[in-house]
Design a protein around this motif. Structure first.
Motif, PDB file in Angstrom:
ATOM      1  N   HIS B 107       0.837  -1.204   0.000  1.00 33.40           N
ATOM      2  CA  HIS B 107       0.000   0.000   0.000  1.00 33.40           C
ATOM      3  C   HIS B 107       0.867   1.248   0.000  1.00 33.40           C
ATOM      4  N   ASN B 108       0.417   2.229  -0.736  1.00 33.33           N
ATOM      5  CA  ASN B 108       1.011   3.562  -0.721  1.00 33.33           C
ATOM      6  C   ASN B 108      -0.088   4.539  -0.336  1.00 33.33           C
ATOM      7  N   ALA B 112      -6.349   8.328   7.911  1.00 35.17           N
ATOM      8  CA  ALA B 112      -6.381   8.900   9.256  1.00 35.17           C
ATOM      9  C   ALA B 112      -7.388   8.150  10.126  1.00 35.17           C
ATOM     10  N   GLY B 113      -6.965   7.722  11.288  1.00 38.10           N
ATOM     11  CA  GLY B 113      -7.854   7.078  12.259  1.00 38.10           C
ATOM     12  C   GLY B 113      -8.573   5.857  11.724  1.00 38.10           C
ATOM     13  N   PHE B 114      -7.874   5.092  10.897  1.00 37.90           N
ATOM     14  CA  PHE B 114      -8.487   3.902  10.291  1.00 37.90           C
ATOM     15  C   PHE B 114      -8.665   2.816  11.349  1.00 37.90           C
ATOM     16  N   ALA B 115      -9.891   2.385  11.579  1.00 39.15           N
ATOM     17  CA  ALA B 115     -10.144   1.374  12.617  1.00 39.15           C
ATOM     18  C   ALA B 115     -11.207   0.399  12.141  1.00 39.15           C
ATOM     19  N   PRO B 116     -10.822  -0.563  11.309  1.00 40.80           N
ATOM     20  CA  PRO B 116     -11.805  -1.534  10.805  1.00 40.80           C
ATOM     21  C   PRO B 116     -12.247  -2.475  11.922  1.00 40.80           C
ATOM     22  N   SER B 131      -3.619  -3.159   8.538  1.00 47.31           N
ATOM     23  CA  SER B 131      -5.024  -3.214   8.994  1.00 47.31           C
ATOM     24  C   SER B 131      -5.978  -3.271   7.811  1.00 47.31           C
ATOM     25  N   ALA B 132      -5.695  -2.478   6.784  1.00 47.75           N
ATOM     26  CA  ALA B 132      -6.560  -2.482   5.607  1.00 47.75           C
ATOM     27  C   ALA B 132      -6.487  -3.827   4.889  1.00 47.75           C
ATOM     28  N   LEU B 137      -9.168  -8.890   3.476  1.00 47.78           N
ATOM     29  CA  LEU B 137      -9.257 -10.360   3.481  1.00 47.78           C
ATOM     30  C   LEU B 137     -10.450 -10.836   4.312  1.00 47.78           C
ATOM     31  N   ASN B 138     -10.731 -10.133   5.406  1.00 52.99           N
ATOM     32  CA  ASN B 138     -11.898 -10.518   6.207  1.00 52.99           C
ATOM     33  C   ASN B 138     -13.190 -10.369   5.408  1.00 52.99           C
TER      34      ASN B 138
END
Lengths: 258, 258
Positions: B107-108, B112-116, B131-132, B137-138
């Motif tokens: 990833h490039n 901000a504040g990414f919370a899956p 995380s992404a 995949l989930n």
């Protein structure tokens, strides 16, 4: 049959000396020409190097010997293929993520007609070894969806390993980076080095290291291998059914199953 | 910001030329000093090399340049850390097993504040990128517990990527070894080389390669990079929201989301 190499230490330690001995067995002093791999934990990170060629000829192996990666937990393997053809996909160690941790596994032995139930983790290659690793993780995840201490896992781990060895030969090393678990089905040797350190002479190459010059008095380093790697030290030979849990170089739990 | 490198080819192809250009940007012609990684598919197997040091100084990078690993799908990355400190655990590409396949992702950008939501796959390190990848995949596993073709996955992939980019910048490369998916959020360039091949001159190092001498008339090789790697060829610049699916060097599906 293959050969295993494991290390647990209380300080980041380079395993070049032991690795150099093991690599000779991959096509030079031993018949294990069908690939090799080694995984180094660096904190939560894991560096995995693999090559499906004889380790004694491998460019990647030479780079590792120069590079002196320091780690607290290492799992290495050289392969003499029996189940699954020679290729990167069948080269140990195998890695999966569980609980947000990299889990790493290597196996020595074989299991005839091993066919565990299909679960969440699935083998990418064709080896009984990777199937067993996936089955082991599937059992752990089913029993413990959230992280638990290694000690709480032990009954599940030991029961599974004992089942696998009844289907053939199952010597293995397993780690999540915080601890190292070993199971001996037929053959596993171990040495714990601590002060006063002395010189060690490899069996498989003309190489001696003076650990006293390389260590501090507080260092504790355990090395596990299918067969002793040095000729002037006393290695402990594990018994069939013997399991151990290592943390920071020390054995923190051990036992034996029938 | 980081830089991405991807390759899809119809024959096992070495990426040393493009890799050499990219590595210069890791601390020499570019500011990406915070680690680098590259993953090569070999059949179903995956070779992953990573180093949390500047790529222009990396021993592992030098070994890869000598070793000329041939692959049909490659994903590489050099890092300029923004979220997550410098270290092996935060170094791209990331790998997980899904459906008995090694999936690989780089990833490039940043979110901000990414919370899956917490799912089966969990990040080991601290980056929004990992995380992404886990969230992606989930979502795939939830929608498709069993393997499906890449074309069937596309709606899920594109919807997720489009969501991620709304939270920041999300250029990415994803592969399971059979295909390569690219998503452009802000910046991605691509070139497809096929007969008649000509010479190519790197922008970041004094290196020219004559692809005609290195290829056969049937070879098709697509290279993706954050910015064009050569100065004498015409690269296509992808538009924000543009996605593509590559197989054996060819674009087999593409489109653009708003």
């Amino acid at each position: 049959m293959c050969e295993l190499l494991g290390m647990s230490a209380n300080v980041p330690t380079d395993i070049v000396f032991s690795f150099t001995g093991l690599m000779q067995r991959g096509g030079k002093t031993g018949p294990h020409k069908d690939g090799w791999g080694i995984a180094f934990y660096e904190g939560r990170g894991l560096r995995l190097f693999q090559d499906p060629v004889a380790s004694c000829d491998s460019e990647v192996a030479k780079m590792i010997q120069r590079y002196q990666i320091k780690s607290e937990v290492v799992i290495g393997h050289i392969r003499h293929a029996n189940v699954g053809k020679v290729g990167l996909v069948n080269t140990h160690p195998f890695v999966r993520e569980l609980w947000g941790q990299h889990w790493c596994f290597a196996h020595n032995g074989q299991m005839a007609g091993f066919a565990p139930p299909k679960g969440f983790y699935r083998p990418v290659g064709d080896t009984d070894s990777e199937s067993a690793f996936c089955d082991l993780l599937n059992r752990i995840r089913q029993a413990f969806p959230e992280p638990v201490a290694a000690e709480a896992l032990l009954p599940t781990l030991i029961e599974a390993c004992n089942e696998y060895r009844r289907q053939g030969v199952f010597n293995c090393l397993l780690s999540n980076g915080q601890w190292l678990f070993s199971f001996c089905s037929s053959k596993l040797a171990q040495i714990t080095r601590r002060a006063p350190f002395g010189p060690a002479q490899l069996k498989d190459a003309d190489l001696t290291v003076d650990f006293q010059a390389e260590t501090t008095p507080n260092d504790v380093v355990t090395v596990l291998a299918t067969e002793p790697l040095t000729q002037n030290e006393r290695w402990s030979l594990h018994q069939p059914g013997q399991w151990s849990l290592w943390r920071l170089g020390e054995c923190v739990a051990s036992g034996r199953v029938d």
